[in-house]
Scaffold this active site. Structure first.
Site, PDB file in Angstrom:
ATOM      1  N   ASP A 142       3.984  -5.769   4.094  1.00 40.68           N
ATOM      2  CA  ASP A 142       3.035  -4.741   4.490  1.00 40.68           C
ATOM      3  C   ASP A 142       2.575  -3.931   3.291  1.00 40.68           C
ATOM      4  O   ASP A 142       1.413  -3.542   3.201  1.00 40.68           O
ATOM      5  CB  ASP A 142       3.650  -3.821   5.549  1.00 40.68           C
ATOM      6  CG  ASP A 142       3.890  -4.571   6.852  1.00 40.68           C
ATOM      7  OD1 ASP A 142       3.123  -5.517   7.130  1.00 40.68           O
ATOM      8  OD2 ASP A 142       4.843  -4.224   7.574  1.00 40.68           O
TER       9      ASP A 142
ATOM     10  N   ASP B 294       5.594   0.030  -0.270  1.00 39.57           N
ATOM     11  CA  ASP B 294       6.862  -0.693  -0.210  1.00 39.57           C
ATOM     12  C   ASP B 294       6.736  -2.059  -0.863  1.00 39.57           C
ATOM     13  O   ASP B 294       5.673  -2.658  -0.872  1.00 39.57           O
ATOM     14  CB  ASP B 294       7.296  -0.891   1.251  1.00 39.57           C
ATOM     15  CG  ASP B 294       7.669   0.435   1.897  1.00 39.57           C
ATOM     16  OD1 ASP B 294       7.944   1.391   1.142  1.00 39.57           O
ATOM     17  OD2 ASP B 294       7.672   0.504   3.136  1.00 39.57           O
TER      18      ASP B 294
ATOM     19  N   ASP C 241       7.271  -4.879   0.111  1.00 37.35           N
ATOM     20  CA  ASP C 241       7.357  -5.934   1.125  1.00 37.35           C
ATOM     21  C   ASP C 241       5.954  -6.406   1.505  1.00 37.35           C
ATOM     22  O   ASP C 241       4.966  -6.023   0.863  1.00 37.35           O
ATOM     23  CB  ASP C 241       8.124  -5.435   2.349  1.00 37.35           C
ATOM     24  CG  ASP C 241       7.399  -4.267   3.027  1.00 37.35           C
ATOM     25  OD1 ASP C 241       6.294  -3.899   2.579  1.00 37.35           O
ATOM     26  OD2 ASP C 241       7.955  -3.717   3.994  1.00 37.35           O
TER      27      ASP C 241
ATOM     28  N   GLU D  91       1.979   5.053   1.044  1.00 37.77           N
ATOM     29  CA  GLU D  91       1.852   4.550   2.391  1.00 37.77           C
ATOM     30  C   GLU D  91       2.889   5.198   3.311  1.00 37.77           C
ATOM     31  O   GLU D  91       4.078   5.196   3.021  1.00 37.77           O
ATOM     32  CB  GLU D  91       2.052   3.035   2.375  1.00 37.77           C
ATOM     33  CG  GLU D  91       1.978   2.404   3.723  1.00 37.77           C
ATOM     34  CD  GLU D  91       2.771   1.117   3.793  1.00 37.77           C
ATOM     35  OE1 GLU D  91       3.397   0.725   2.784  1.00 37.77           O
ATOM     36  OE2 GLU D  91       2.768   0.514   4.868  1.00 37.77           O
TER      37      GLU D  91
END
Ligand code: 0RA
Length: 634
Positions: free
Chosen positions: A498, A494, A496, A421
């Site tokens: 997102d 990541d 997290d 990403e």
């Protein structure tokens, strides 16, 4: 129909040492999934009591030490003597593998549980387990450690004039088996909610003593409530079609409601087990659906020359199918495919009959659905065209997408592709990789919402086209695994919210349009670390907050100590290439998780069912479920 139970009905097979030796054989794995499976297995025993009408309420508590209590108000596990073993029936149920009424076919009992392994498996894999039975006006108690009783079954005396019955089981999973572990409130709550939908009127509660969270699920509407829940953020085309019938002792309960989206969502269950691989009931349902709409359409002259394909009549479909039957045969990779062949005809005839009745009585609803199916039929021709374009482009090797940093290896069996990403993370990955066999494809975070568009439109998205072309195996109906250019497709995002979102999106895309890639285990998830802790020459990485706390403890340091360097990675881009290589890309040292069909189905479920249209609640939802998506809390 009911026969009264006695201890001799319990057939006894093996002892529990086998379970501790090879736990994965019984609960799938010993990671988070297997851990939660212990609770589900215990709950399923109580739900079985509810299925036959003896239990109305099940309460689950997660305690501070991650032990769990499941209490039901069923009949209570029998306490009389099992003659063959000279043990109480409770002890036989708790300590002998496969012991339980459900295996002898004499006592009507619908075996639940993904593996249907029985509560003795939970006992075998617990550091300790305590059972309390209320029955015959008394309370009985027994404790076990690692599957072995440490006391006789004790009669604790009268239950104080309370003639209620029931079973309470408390267990503490064994860290010798599960390592350090943590129960996830959301994982358990999701299953309890599902069980509440599937078992109308049954009350299921979950209390988390660690946080004070509490939830109770009870739906008088059953499947109707389930449909309403799934469609709660969608625009529906008509009132729900609901029916319930029984044939040859197979109970069938179905809810159908179309919305204006382009995807099909059929959730099928057999004895409360989610049949993600489908099976005979699903084939029967699909066959009946296609036939009923074609026949009705023709009879009502809404359809003249054209006939509708299965895919046309399933566009925008939401259906919940729940079967209860006596001897389900579960097959397939995840043992969630119903194999009983007689079931196809049973479901088919029930669906045909009730669907016809509904269409006949509700012509304007019928009209709305058939119009949608006709539109789908036209759009499918367009999608076919779009797929062909992608395929043609793909046949020129030099048309490989420019963003792809390919590897030099030619043999697909040795090649991997990292889907990364964001361009900055893509840049780090390109520097970190082994060019020889690792390709990098950076994609933008906001790829098209695969839920809200038809395949033709999805394929117009550059990100998706690039992905399809890079993989080289086609998409949708044209997908051919043997053409895939890589052996491993590794999603790297990541750690997290997102990152969890994009991962869920991609998995949903693969699950829907390249399911074979998933079912043959070619899809992986990279697990980048969250922390680096450096003390002197020693460097350690932690993949979760829990692990971080443990590493600090092990190294005997604290945040802010002199001589200790701590890095909290908020994104892949923050790692230097060496760190990224070592932690996430080097096959020898990296963290990586193989995605199976159940993982992808879960992503699809989270994506389509639980994430609403609204952005704010969706964010909140992902936040709450970020770990749950694929059990990423390694
Ligand atoms: C065997 C036979 C009967 C009930 C049960 C097991 C039973 C097991 C569990 C596990 C958790 N809760 C449970 N409740 C019941 C039949 C008992 C009878 O006929 O009275």
């Amino acid at each position: 129909m009911e026969k009264s139970y006695s201890a001799k009905d319990i057939h006894v097979l093996k002892d529990l040492t086998a379970v501790r030796k090879r736990p994965s054989m019984y609960i799938g794995d010993t990671s988070t999934r297997g851990l939660h499976h212990l609770v589900n297995e215990t709950i399923d025993n109580s739900v079985d009591e509810a299925l036959i009408g003896f239990c109305t309420s099940i309460d689950v508590i997660i305690h501070h030490d991650d032990s769990v209590t499941v209490t039901d108000n069923g009949r209570g596990i029998p306490v009389d003597l099992h003659e063959e073993y000279n043990l109480s029936a409770v002890e036989v149920v708790m300590t002998k593998l496969h012991a339980g009424g459900k295996f002898d076919g004499k006592v009507y009992k619908v075996a639940g549980g993904l593996h249907g392994v029985g509560i003795s498996v939970v006992n075998a894999l617990s550091k300790w387990l305590e059972v309390e039975v209320r029955r015959n006006g008394s309370r009985y108690f027994q404790r076990y450690e690692r599957g072995k009783p440490v006391c006789e079954l004790k009669n604790l005396g009268s239950s104080g004039g309370d003639d209620g019955t029931g079973t309470k089981v408390t267990f503490k999973p064994d860290s010798e088996i599960f390592g350090s572990y943590h129960f996830d409130f959301n994982v358990l709550a999701t299953r309890l909610r599902e069980l509440a939908f599937l078992n109308r009127g049954l009350s299921l509660s979950l209390t988390d003593e660690r946080t004070g969270d509490e939830k109770t699920f009870k739906y008088e509407g059953g499947i109707a409530s389930f449909l309403e829940y799934i469609n709660r953020d969608k625009r529906v085309l008509h009132r729900p079609i609901l029916f319930e019938d029984e044939k040859d002792e197979v109970k069938v309960e179905i809810g159908v409601q179309y919305n204006d989206s382009y995807t099909e969502n059929i959730f099928s269950f057999v004895n409360n087990v989610k049949t993600i691989e489908g099976g005979k009931h699903l084939s029967g349902f699909k066959a009946a659906l296609t036939r009923a709409f074609n026949e009705y359409g023709r009879a009502s002259s809404m359809l003249k020359k054209v006939s509708l394909d299965g895919e046309d009549v399933r566009e925008g479909l939401v259906a919940v199918i729940s079967l209860k039957l006596r001897d389900p045969q579960f097959e397939g990779q995840t043992k969630t495919k119903l194999g009983n062949s007689e079931v196809k005809g049973i479901v088919e005839s029930i669906v045909r009959e009730h669907l016809w009745e509904f269409l006949d009585e509700n012509p304007s609803d019928a009209n709305a659905i058939i119009r949608k199916a006709l539109e789908a039929s036209r759009a499918r021709a367009a999608a076919r065209h779009a797929r062909e374009i992608v395929r043609k482009k793909d046949s020129f090797i030099d048309s490989l997408p420019g963003k792809l940093a390919d590897c030099s290896e030619k043999d697909p069996a040795k090649k991997e592709i990292y889907i990364v990403e964001g361009d900055s993370a893509g840049g780090s990955a390109k520097q970190a990789r082994d060019k020889h066999f690792q390709a990098i494809l950076p994609i933008r975070g906001k790829i098209l919402n695969v839920e809200k568009a038809r395949l033709d439109k999805i394929l117009k998205s550059n990100e998706i086209r690039t992905l399809v072309t890079a993989l080289g195996a086609g998409v949708g109906e044209d997908f051919e695994l043997q053409k895939a250019r890589y052996n491993r497709v590794i999603l790297m995002s990541d750690a997290d919210v997102d990152g969890a979102h994009i991962r869920t999106l991609l998995l949903t895309f693969f699950y829907r349009y390249m399911p074979e890639l998933v079912s043959t285990n070619h899809v992986y998830i990279a697990l980048p670390p969250l922390y680096m802790i450096k003390k002197g020459k020693e460097t350690r990485y932690a993949f979760s907050d829990d692990e971080y706390a443990n590493v600090l403890k092990e190294l005997n340091v604290e945040e802010g100590d002199v001589g200790v360097k701590i890095q909290h990675y908020k994104g892949l881009g923050e790692m230097n290439p060496e760190q990224l290589w070592e932690t996430t890309m080097n096959p020898v040292t990296r963290g990586i998780k193989r995605v199976n069909l159940a993982d992808a189905a879960e992503a699809d479920w989270l994506f389509t069912v639980l994430m609403g249209e609204e952005v704010a609640p969706r964010r909140k939802f992902i936040q709450a479920h970020a770990k749950e998506v694929l059990n990423l809390d390694v």
